[in-house]
Design an enzyme around this catalytic site. Structure first.
Site, short mmCIF file in Angstrom:
data_model
loop_
_atom_site.label_atom_id
_atom_site.label_comp_id
_atom_site.label_asym_id
_atom_site.label_seq_id
_atom_site.Cartn_x
_atom_site.Cartn_y
_atom_site.Cartn_z
N GLU A 147 -2.36 4.54 -14.80
CA GLU A 147 -2.13 4.26 -13.37
C GLU A 147 -0.63 4.25 -13.05
O GLU A 147 -0.11 3.27 -12.52
CB GLU A 147 -2.72 2.88 -13.01
CG GLU A 147 -4.19 2.72 -13.32
CD GLU A 147 -4.66 1.26 -13.21
OE1 GLU A 147 -3.82 0.36 -12.97
OE2 GLU A 147 -5.87 1.02 -13.38
N CYS A 154 19.66 -9.45 10.59
CA CYS A 154 20.38 -10.72 10.68
C CYS A 154 20.03 -11.65 9.52
O CYS A 154 19.40 -12.70 9.73
CB CYS A 154 20.08 -11.38 12.01
SG CYS A 154 20.55 -10.28 13.33
N1 LLP Z 1 -1.75 -0.56 -11.67
C1 LLP Z 1 -1.77 -1.82 -11.17
C2 LLP Z 1 -2.99 -2.62 -11.30
C3 LLP Z 1 -0.64 -2.34 -10.54
O1 LLP Z 1 -0.65 -3.59 -10.07
C4 LLP Z 1 0.54 -1.54 -10.44
C5 LLP Z 1 1.74 -2.05 -9.79
C6 LLP Z 1 0.51 -0.23 -10.96
C7 LLP Z 1 -0.65 0.21 -11.57
C8 LLP Z 1 1.67 0.70 -10.89
O2 LLP Z 1 2.79 0.23 -11.57
P1 LLP Z 1 4.06 1.19 -11.77
O3 LLP Z 1 3.64 2.35 -12.65
O4 LLP Z 1 4.49 1.65 -10.43
O5 LLP Z 1 5.05 0.33 -12.40
N2 LLP Z 1 7.16 -3.74 -5.64
C9 LLP Z 1 7.64 -3.78 -7.01
C10 LLP Z 1 6.62 -3.22 -7.97
C11 LLP Z 1 5.27 -3.91 -7.90
C12 LLP Z 1 4.24 -3.31 -8.83
C13 LLP Z 1 2.90 -3.81 -8.53
N3 LLP Z 1 1.84 -3.23 -9.31
C14 LLP Z 1 8.97 -3.05 -7.10
O6 LLP Z 1 9.45 -2.57 -6.08
O7 LLP Z 1 9.58 -2.98 -8.17
#
Ligand code: LLP
Length: 418
Positions: free
Chosen positions: A273, A344
Protein backbone atom coordinates in the site's frame (compact mmCIF):
# COMPACT_ATOMS: atom_id res chain seq x y z
CA UNK A 1 14.82 9.88 -12.32
CA UNK A 2 14.39 13.46 -11.27
CA UNK A 3 11.68 15.08 -13.36
CA UNK A 4 12.22 18.52 -11.83
CA UNK A 5 15.53 19.80 -13.14
CA UNK A 6 17.28 23.04 -13.95
CA UNK A 7 17.58 23.74 -17.67
CA UNK A 8 19.37 26.98 -18.60
CA UNK A 9 18.95 28.31 -15.07
CA UNK A 10 15.18 27.68 -15.04
CA UNK A 11 13.54 24.90 -13.07
CA UNK A 12 11.45 22.64 -15.30
CA UNK A 13 8.89 19.93 -14.76
CA UNK A 14 9.90 17.50 -17.50
CA UNK A 15 10.17 19.85 -20.51
CA UNK A 16 7.93 22.62 -19.26
CA UNK A 17 9.43 25.64 -17.48
CA UNK A 18 7.76 26.20 -14.13
CA UNK A 19 7.50 29.95 -14.75
CA UNK A 20 5.42 29.15 -17.82
CA UNK A 21 3.04 27.14 -15.61
CA UNK A 22 2.85 29.96 -13.06
CA UNK A 23 2.02 32.50 -15.77
CA UNK A 24 -0.53 30.26 -17.44
CA UNK A 25 -2.33 28.95 -14.34
CA UNK A 26 -1.35 31.23 -11.47
CA UNK A 27 0.09 30.43 -8.04
CA UNK A 28 -0.02 28.67 -5.67
CA UNK A 29 -0.18 25.64 -7.90
CA UNK A 30 0.69 21.98 -7.48
CA UNK A 31 2.63 20.57 -10.44
CA UNK A 32 3.05 16.83 -11.04
CA UNK A 33 5.20 14.93 -13.50
CA UNK A 34 3.51 12.06 -15.30
CA UNK A 35 6.89 10.48 -16.04
CA UNK A 36 7.89 10.53 -12.38
CA UNK A 37 4.58 9.01 -11.30
CA UNK A 38 4.77 6.32 -13.94
CA UNK A 39 8.34 5.47 -13.22
CA UNK A 40 7.81 5.22 -9.48
CA UNK A 41 4.91 2.82 -9.94
CA UNK A 42 6.74 0.72 -12.50
CA UNK A 43 9.92 0.54 -10.44
CA UNK A 44 8.04 -0.46 -7.33
CA UNK A 45 6.14 -3.20 -9.18
CA UNK A 46 9.20 -4.46 -11.04
CA UNK A 47 10.78 -5.69 -7.81
CA UNK A 48 7.94 -8.16 -7.38
CA UNK A 49 7.61 -9.19 -11.02
CA UNK A 50 8.38 -12.85 -10.33
CA UNK A 51 5.73 -13.27 -7.66
CA UNK A 52 1.96 -12.71 -7.44
CA UNK A 53 1.54 -9.21 -6.17
CA UNK A 54 -0.83 -6.26 -6.06
CA UNK A 55 0.34 -2.70 -5.56
CA UNK A 56 -2.50 -0.72 -3.97
CA UNK A 57 -1.73 2.99 -4.14
CA UNK A 58 -2.63 4.67 -0.82
CA UNK A 59 -5.26 7.13 -2.03
CA UNK A 60 -4.93 9.40 1.01
CA UNK A 61 -1.48 10.49 -0.13
CA UNK A 62 -2.89 12.05 -3.29
CA UNK A 63 -6.51 11.45 -4.27
CA UNK A 64 -6.46 13.42 -7.55
CA UNK A 65 -8.71 11.69 -10.08
CA UNK A 66 -6.13 12.16 -12.83
CA UNK A 67 -3.42 10.52 -10.73
CA UNK A 68 -5.71 7.66 -9.69
CA UNK A 69 -6.66 7.17 -13.33
CA UNK A 70 -3.00 7.09 -14.38
CA UNK A 71 -2.20 4.46 -11.76
CA UNK A 72 -5.32 2.45 -12.68
CA UNK A 73 -4.14 2.36 -16.30
CA UNK A 74 -0.75 1.12 -15.10
CA UNK A 75 -2.51 -1.76 -13.34
CA UNK A 76 -2.53 -0.45 -9.79
CA UNK A 77 -4.97 -1.35 -7.09
CA UNK A 78 -5.92 1.11 -4.35
CA UNK A 79 -5.81 1.32 -0.57
CA UNK A 80 -8.80 3.33 0.63
CA UNK A 81 -9.88 4.50 4.09
CA UNK A 82 -13.32 6.00 3.48
CA UNK A 83 -16.44 5.89 1.36
CA UNK A 84 -15.21 9.10 -0.25
CA UNK A 85 -12.00 7.43 -1.39
CA UNK A 86 -13.99 4.44 -2.68
CA UNK A 87 -16.15 6.78 -4.79
CA UNK A 88 -13.06 8.58 -6.09
CA UNK A 89 -11.35 5.36 -7.15
CA UNK A 90 -14.47 4.16 -8.95
CA UNK A 91 -14.93 7.58 -10.62
CA UNK A 92 -11.30 7.43 -11.75
CA UNK A 93 -11.79 4.05 -13.42
CA UNK A 94 -10.11 1.94 -10.72
CA UNK A 95 -10.92 -1.77 -10.57
CA UNK A 96 -12.99 -2.54 -7.44
CA UNK A 97 -11.50 -6.04 -7.37
CA UNK A 98 -8.14 -4.42 -6.62
CA UNK A 99 -9.28 -2.29 -3.67
CA UNK A 100 -8.27 -2.88 -0.06
CA UNK A 101 -10.23 -0.98 2.59
CA UNK A 102 -8.21 0.04 5.68
CA UNK A 103 -9.14 2.25 8.62
CA UNK A 104 -10.24 1.92 12.23
CA UNK A 105 -13.66 3.53 11.91
CA UNK A 106 -15.53 2.04 8.95
CA UNK A 107 -19.22 2.97 9.11
CA UNK A 108 -22.09 0.71 8.03
CA UNK A 109 -22.81 2.72 4.87
CA UNK A 110 -19.10 2.54 3.98
CA UNK A 111 -19.10 -1.24 4.46
CA UNK A 112 -22.26 -1.56 2.34
CA UNK A 113 -20.79 0.53 -0.47
CA UNK A 114 -17.58 -1.52 -0.49
CA UNK A 115 -19.46 -4.84 -0.40
CA UNK A 116 -21.70 -3.71 -3.25
CA UNK A 117 -18.66 -2.61 -5.26
CA UNK A 118 -17.07 -6.05 -4.70
CA UNK A 119 -13.71 -4.97 -3.28
CA UNK A 120 -10.69 -7.24 -2.94
CA UNK A 121 -10.42 -7.14 0.86
CA UNK A 122 -11.43 -5.39 4.07
CA UNK A 123 -8.50 -4.79 6.38
CA UNK A 124 -10.34 -5.20 9.67
CA UNK A 125 -8.91 -3.38 12.67
CA UNK A 126 -10.92 -4.70 15.66
CA UNK A 127 -13.14 -7.55 16.87
CA UNK A 128 -16.11 -5.15 16.96
CA UNK A 129 -15.54 -4.18 13.36
CA UNK A 130 -15.45 -7.85 12.41
CA UNK A 131 -18.82 -8.43 14.07
CA UNK A 132 -20.31 -5.42 12.37
CA UNK A 133 -18.97 -6.44 8.97
CA UNK A 134 -20.39 -9.96 9.40
CA UNK A 135 -23.79 -8.45 10.18
CA UNK A 136 -23.73 -5.90 7.33
CA UNK A 137 -22.62 -8.56 4.83
CA UNK A 138 -25.36 -10.95 6.01
CA UNK A 139 -28.02 -8.28 5.48
CA UNK A 140 -26.81 -7.86 1.90
CA UNK A 141 -26.56 -11.61 1.34
CA UNK A 142 -22.81 -11.30 0.77
CA UNK A 143 -19.61 -12.74 2.18
CA UNK A 144 -16.94 -10.17 3.08
CA UNK A 145 -13.32 -10.94 2.17
CA UNK A 146 -11.19 -10.09 5.19
CA UNK A 147 -7.66 -9.62 6.50
CA UNK A 148 -7.02 -8.68 10.07
CA UNK A 149 -4.69 -5.74 10.43
CA UNK A 150 -2.30 -6.88 13.12
CA UNK A 151 -0.24 -4.50 15.13
CA UNK A 152 3.17 -6.17 15.23
CA UNK A 153 4.49 -3.81 17.92
CA UNK A 154 7.62 -2.78 16.05
CA UNK A 155 9.17 0.66 16.19
CA UNK A 156 9.14 2.21 12.73
CA UNK A 157 11.53 4.91 13.97
CA UNK A 158 9.60 7.68 12.34
CA UNK A 159 7.72 10.78 13.52
CA UNK A 160 5.36 9.79 16.37
CA UNK A 161 2.33 11.22 14.53
CA UNK A 162 2.90 8.85 11.60
CA UNK A 163 4.06 5.75 13.45
CA UNK A 164 1.25 3.20 13.59
CA UNK A 165 2.70 -0.19 14.50
CA UNK A 166 3.35 0.27 18.20
CA UNK A 167 1.27 -1.17 21.03
CA UNK A 168 0.03 2.23 22.11
CA UNK A 169 -1.34 3.16 18.66
CA UNK A 170 -5.05 2.94 17.86
CA UNK A 171 -4.39 0.81 14.78
CA UNK A 172 -4.94 -2.87 14.17
CA UNK A 173 -5.51 -5.69 16.63
CA UNK A 174 -2.88 -6.55 19.23
CA UNK A 175 -0.52 -9.19 17.94
CA UNK A 176 -1.25 -11.44 20.93
CA UNK A 177 -5.01 -11.34 20.23
CA UNK A 178 -4.81 -11.89 16.48
CA UNK A 179 -4.99 -15.69 16.43
CA UNK A 180 -8.05 -15.70 18.67
CA UNK A 181 -9.87 -13.13 16.57
CA UNK A 182 -9.05 -15.11 13.43
CA UNK A 183 -10.62 -18.18 15.04
CA UNK A 184 -13.75 -16.15 15.78
CA UNK A 185 -13.77 -14.87 12.18
CA UNK A 186 -13.50 -18.43 10.86
CA UNK A 187 -16.81 -19.23 12.55
CA UNK A 188 -18.67 -16.26 11.07
CA UNK A 189 -20.88 -17.22 8.13
CA UNK A 190 -20.54 -13.94 6.22
CA UNK A 191 -16.79 -13.50 6.66
CA UNK A 192 -14.18 -15.17 4.44
CA UNK A 193 -10.62 -15.02 5.72
CA UNK A 194 -8.33 -14.11 2.84
CA UNK A 195 -5.25 -12.52 4.31
CA UNK A 196 -3.13 -10.97 7.04
CA UNK A 197 -2.39 -7.25 6.98
CA UNK A 198 -0.04 -4.86 8.72
CA UNK A 199 1.10 -1.27 8.26
CA UNK A 200 3.63 0.09 10.72
CA UNK A 201 3.98 3.74 9.80
CA UNK A 202 5.05 6.22 7.19
CA UNK A 203 8.28 7.86 5.98
CA UNK A 204 10.27 4.85 7.20
CA UNK A 205 13.87 5.09 6.06
CA UNK A 206 15.28 1.76 7.26
CA UNK A 207 14.60 -1.79 6.14
CA UNK A 208 14.79 -3.37 9.59
CA UNK A 209 11.31 -2.38 10.88
CA UNK A 210 9.68 -3.79 7.72
CA UNK A 211 11.57 -7.04 8.14
CA UNK A 212 10.70 -7.34 11.83
CA UNK A 213 7.03 -6.76 11.08
CA UNK A 214 7.10 -9.30 8.23
CA UNK A 215 8.67 -11.91 10.51
CA UNK A 216 5.84 -11.52 12.98
CA UNK A 217 3.20 -11.62 10.23
CA UNK A 218 4.75 -14.80 8.80
CA UNK A 219 4.69 -16.45 12.20
CA UNK A 220 0.97 -15.71 12.34
CA UNK A 221 0.38 -16.96 8.79
CA UNK A 222 2.07 -20.25 9.69
CA UNK A 223 0.08 -20.54 12.93
CA UNK A 224 -3.15 -19.96 10.99
CA UNK A 225 -2.26 -22.76 8.56
CA UNK A 226 -1.88 -25.07 11.51
CA UNK A 227 -5.44 -24.17 12.47
CA UNK A 228 -6.61 -24.96 8.93
CA UNK A 229 -7.00 -21.32 8.06
CA UNK A 230 -5.08 -20.95 4.80
CA UNK A 231 -3.97 -17.43 3.89
CA UNK A 232 -4.15 -16.28 0.27
CA UNK A 233 -2.46 -12.92 0.60
CA UNK A 234 -0.21 -10.95 2.91
CA UNK A 235 -0.63 -7.17 2.92
CA UNK A 236 2.52 -5.42 4.10
CA UNK A 237 1.07 -1.92 4.02
CA UNK A 238 2.95 1.14 2.85
CA UNK A 239 5.46 3.32 4.59
CA UNK A 240 8.63 3.42 2.49
CA UNK A 241 10.13 6.85 2.95
CA UNK A 242 11.45 9.28 0.36
CA UNK A 243 14.35 11.68 0.31
CA UNK A 244 13.25 15.17 1.40
CA UNK A 245 16.77 16.35 2.24
CA UNK A 246 19.45 13.79 3.07
CA UNK A 247 17.48 10.70 4.10
CA UNK A 248 18.49 7.42 2.49
CA UNK A 249 15.34 5.29 2.38
CA UNK A 250 15.63 1.72 1.12
CA UNK A 251 15.65 1.43 -2.67
CA UNK A 252 12.61 -0.35 -4.07
CA UNK A 253 14.84 -3.13 -5.38
CA UNK A 254 16.48 -3.78 -2.02
CA UNK A 255 13.10 -3.67 -0.27
CA UNK A 256 11.62 -6.17 -2.73
CA UNK A 257 14.60 -8.52 -2.53
CA UNK A 258 14.54 -8.53 1.26
CA UNK A 259 10.80 -9.16 1.37
CA UNK A 260 10.92 -11.95 -1.21
CA UNK A 261 13.74 -13.64 0.61
CA UNK A 262 11.72 -13.65 3.83
CA UNK A 263 8.62 -14.93 2.07
CA UNK A 264 10.53 -18.01 0.95
CA UNK A 265 8.48 -20.65 -0.84
CA UNK A 266 5.08 -19.72 0.61
CA UNK A 267 2.51 -19.37 -2.14
CA UNK A 268 0.68 -16.20 -1.31
CA UNK A 269 -0.02 -12.96 -3.13
CA UNK A 270 1.90 -10.01 -1.70
CA UNK A 271 -0.08 -6.78 -1.37
CA UNK A 272 1.52 -3.38 -0.77
CA UNK A 273 0.00 0.00 0.00
CA UNK A 274 2.62 2.60 -0.92
CA UNK A 275 1.55 6.23 -1.06
CA UNK A 276 4.39 8.68 -0.48
CA UNK A 277 6.98 6.55 -2.29
CA UNK A 278 4.93 6.73 -5.52
CA UNK A 279 3.91 10.39 -5.53
CA UNK A 280 6.03 12.34 -3.02
CA UNK A 281 8.84 13.29 -5.32
CA UNK A 282 6.60 13.53 -8.37
CA UNK A 283 5.08 16.84 -7.32
CA UNK A 284 6.07 20.37 -6.31
CA UNK A 285 4.13 23.31 -4.96
CA UNK A 286 4.78 26.41 -7.02
CA UNK A 287 4.49 29.73 -5.19
CA UNK A 288 5.32 33.41 -5.69
CA UNK A 289 7.16 35.73 -3.33
CA UNK A 290 4.69 38.48 -2.48
CA UNK A 291 6.81 40.47 -0.04
CA UNK A 292 10.30 40.57 1.34
CA UNK A 293 10.45 41.84 4.88
CA UNK A 294 13.61 42.42 6.86
CA UNK A 295 13.25 42.64 10.63
CA UNK A 296 15.89 42.98 13.28
CA UNK A 297 15.97 39.23 13.88
CA UNK A 298 15.02 37.65 10.57
CA UNK A 299 14.51 38.04 6.86
CA UNK A 300 11.07 36.92 5.78
CA UNK A 301 9.96 35.93 2.30
CA UNK A 302 6.17 36.03 2.43
CA UNK A 303 4.87 33.76 -0.31
CA UNK A 304 1.37 33.15 -1.66
CA UNK A 305 1.27 29.49 -0.52
CA UNK A 306 0.62 28.76 3.13
CA UNK A 307 0.05 26.09 5.76
CA UNK A 308 -3.45 25.54 4.36
CA UNK A 309 -1.87 24.49 1.03
CA UNK A 310 0.96 22.40 2.48
CA UNK A 311 0.41 21.51 6.09
CA UNK A 312 3.40 19.21 6.64
CA UNK A 313 5.90 21.83 7.91
CA UNK A 314 3.39 23.31 10.38
CA UNK A 315 2.05 19.95 11.53
CA UNK A 316 5.16 17.77 11.70
CA UNK A 317 7.92 20.34 11.45
CA UNK A 318 8.63 18.55 8.17
CA UNK A 319 11.44 19.70 5.90
CA UNK A 320 10.78 20.44 2.23
CA UNK A 321 13.57 21.70 0.01
CA UNK A 322 12.77 25.10 -1.53
CA UNK A 323 14.27 26.07 -4.87
CA UNK A 324 14.19 29.27 -6.87
CA UNK A 325 12.46 28.65 -10.21
CA UNK A 326 14.78 31.13 -11.93
CA UNK A 327 18.26 31.21 -10.45
CA UNK A 328 19.40 34.85 -10.00
CA UNK A 329 22.74 35.94 -11.43
CA UNK A 330 23.62 37.78 -8.28
CA UNK A 331 24.00 34.92 -5.80
CA UNK A 332 26.12 37.22 -3.66
CA UNK A 333 22.87 38.84 -2.51
CA UNK A 334 21.67 35.53 -1.04
CA UNK A 335 20.34 35.78 2.52
CA UNK A 336 18.91 33.37 5.01
CA UNK A 337 15.13 33.57 4.76
CA UNK A 338 12.16 32.35 6.69
CA UNK A 339 9.77 31.24 3.95
CA UNK A 340 6.32 31.94 5.34
CA UNK A 341 2.72 32.18 4.15
CA UNK A 342 0.07 34.84 4.70
CA UNK A 343 -1.94 32.85 7.27
CA UNK A 344 -2.31 34.50 10.67
CA UNK A 345 -0.31 31.99 12.72
CA UNK A 346 3.36 31.88 13.56
CA UNK A 347 3.24 28.17 12.71
CA UNK A 348 2.52 29.13 9.11
CA UNK A 349 5.92 28.47 7.60
CA UNK A 350 7.13 26.43 4.66
CA UNK A 351 10.83 26.54 5.45
CA UNK A 352 13.21 27.97 8.04
CA UNK A 353 16.61 29.45 7.41
CA UNK A 354 16.82 28.95 3.62
CA UNK A 355 19.67 30.66 1.83
CA UNK A 356 18.29 32.19 -1.35
CA UNK A 357 18.80 35.27 -3.52
CA UNK A 358 15.27 36.63 -3.72
CA UNK A 359 13.25 39.56 -4.97
CA UNK A 360 9.56 40.23 -4.72
CA UNK A 361 7.73 38.51 -7.58
CA UNK A 362 10.18 35.59 -7.74
CA UNK A 363 8.81 32.08 -8.06
CA UNK A 364 9.76 29.27 -5.70
CA UNK A 365 9.18 25.53 -5.91
CA UNK A 366 8.49 23.69 -2.66
CA UNK A 367 9.92 20.29 -3.52
CA UNK A 368 8.68 16.78 -2.70
CA UNK A 369 5.13 18.01 -2.24
CA UNK A 370 3.32 15.31 -4.22
CA UNK A 371 2.30 13.28 -1.16
CA UNK A 372 0.10 14.59 1.67
CA UNK A 373 0.24 18.06 0.11
CA UNK A 374 -3.01 18.80 -1.70
CA UNK A 375 -4.65 15.86 0.09
CA UNK A 376 -4.29 17.66 3.44
CA UNK A 377 -5.00 21.15 2.13
CA UNK A 378 -7.78 23.15 3.76
CA UNK A 379 -9.60 26.43 3.31
CA UNK A 380 -8.23 27.94 6.52
CA UNK A 381 -8.30 31.74 6.40
CA UNK A 382 -10.90 31.34 3.60
CA UNK A 383 -8.20 30.60 1.10
CA UNK A 384 -9.32 28.78 -2.05
CA UNK A 385 -7.32 25.63 -2.61
CA UNK A 386 -4.57 25.70 -5.23
CA UNK A 387 -4.86 24.56 -8.84
CA UNK A 388 -3.22 21.26 -9.83
CA UNK A 389 -1.40 20.73 -13.10
CA UNK A 390 -0.03 17.55 -14.69
CA UNK A 391 3.00 17.78 -16.99
CA UNK A 392 3.60 15.20 -19.70
CA UNK A 393 6.70 15.94 -21.75
CA UNK A 394 6.09 19.34 -23.39
CA UNK A 395 2.39 19.42 -22.45
CA UNK A 396 0.65 20.54 -19.31
CA UNK A 397 -2.95 20.08 -18.27
CA UNK A 398 -5.04 21.44 -15.42
CA UNK A 399 -6.24 18.41 -13.45
CA UNK A 400 -8.00 20.45 -10.78
CA UNK A 401 -9.09 24.04 -11.25
CA UNK A 402 -8.23 26.59 -8.64
CA UNK A 403 -11.16 26.91 -6.25
CA UNK A 404 -13.18 30.08 -6.53
CA UNK A 405 -13.92 32.15 -3.45
CA UNK A 406 -17.64 31.66 -4.06
CA UNK A 407 -17.07 27.87 -3.83
CA UNK A 408 -15.97 28.33 -0.23
CA UNK A 409 -19.37 29.38 1.05
CA UNK A 410 -21.61 27.78 -1.55
CA UNK A 411 -22.98 25.24 0.96
CA UNK A 412 -23.70 27.78 3.68
CA UNK A 413 -26.76 29.83 4.44
CA UNK A 414 -27.57 32.96 6.37
CA UNK A 415 -30.49 32.65 8.81
CA UNK A 416 -32.40 35.89 8.30
CA UNK A 417 -34.32 35.58 11.57
CA UNK A 418 -31.45 34.53 13.76
N1 LLP B 1 -1.67 2.06 4.39
C1 LLP B 1 -2.22 2.56 5.52
C2 LLP B 1 -3.15 1.71 6.28
C3 LLP B 1 -1.91 3.85 5.94
O1 LLP B 1 -2.44 4.33 7.07
C4 LLP B 1 -0.99 4.64 5.18
C5 LLP B 1 -0.64 5.99 5.60
C6 LLP B 1 -0.45 4.08 4.01
C7 LLP B 1 -0.80 2.79 3.65
C8 LLP B 1 0.49 4.82 3.12
O2 LLP B 1 1.69 5.16 3.76
P1 LLP B 1 2.90 5.78 2.91
O3 LLP B 1 3.37 4.72 1.94
O4 LLP B 1 2.38 6.98 2.20
O5 LLP B 1 3.89 6.11 3.92
N2 LLP B 1 0.22 12.89 6.62
C9 LLP B 1 1.47 12.25 6.95
C10 LLP B 1 1.47 10.79 6.56
C11 LLP B 1 0.33 10.00 7.17
C12 LLP B 1 0.31 8.55 6.73
C13 LLP B 1 -0.94 7.90 7.12
N3 LLP B 1 -1.08 6.54 6.66
C14 LLP B 1 2.62 13.01 6.31
O6 LLP B 1 2.36 14.02 5.65
O7 LLP B 1 3.79 12.66 6.48
Amino acid sequence: MNSFTLKNTTLHAENVALNHIAHAFGTPCYVYSKAALTQAFERFSAGFAQTNHLVCFAVKSNPSLAILNLFAKLGAGFDIVSGGELARVLAAGGDPKKIVFSGVGKTEPEMQAALNAGIFCFNVESASELNRLNRVAAALGKVAPVSLRVNPNVDAKTHPYISTGLKNNKFGVAYEDALNIYLQAAAMPNIAIHGVDCHIGSQITELAPFLDAFDRVLWLVDALEQHDIPIQHIDLGGGIGICYSDETPPEFKAYALAMLEKLGTREVTLVFEPGRALVGNAGVLLTKVEYIKHTEAKNFAIVDAAMNDLMRPALYDAYHDIKAVQARDNQASALSYEIVGPVCESGDFLGHDRTLALEEGDLLAIMSAGAYGMSMASNYNSRPRAAEVMVDGEQCYVIRKREKIADLFALEQILPNL
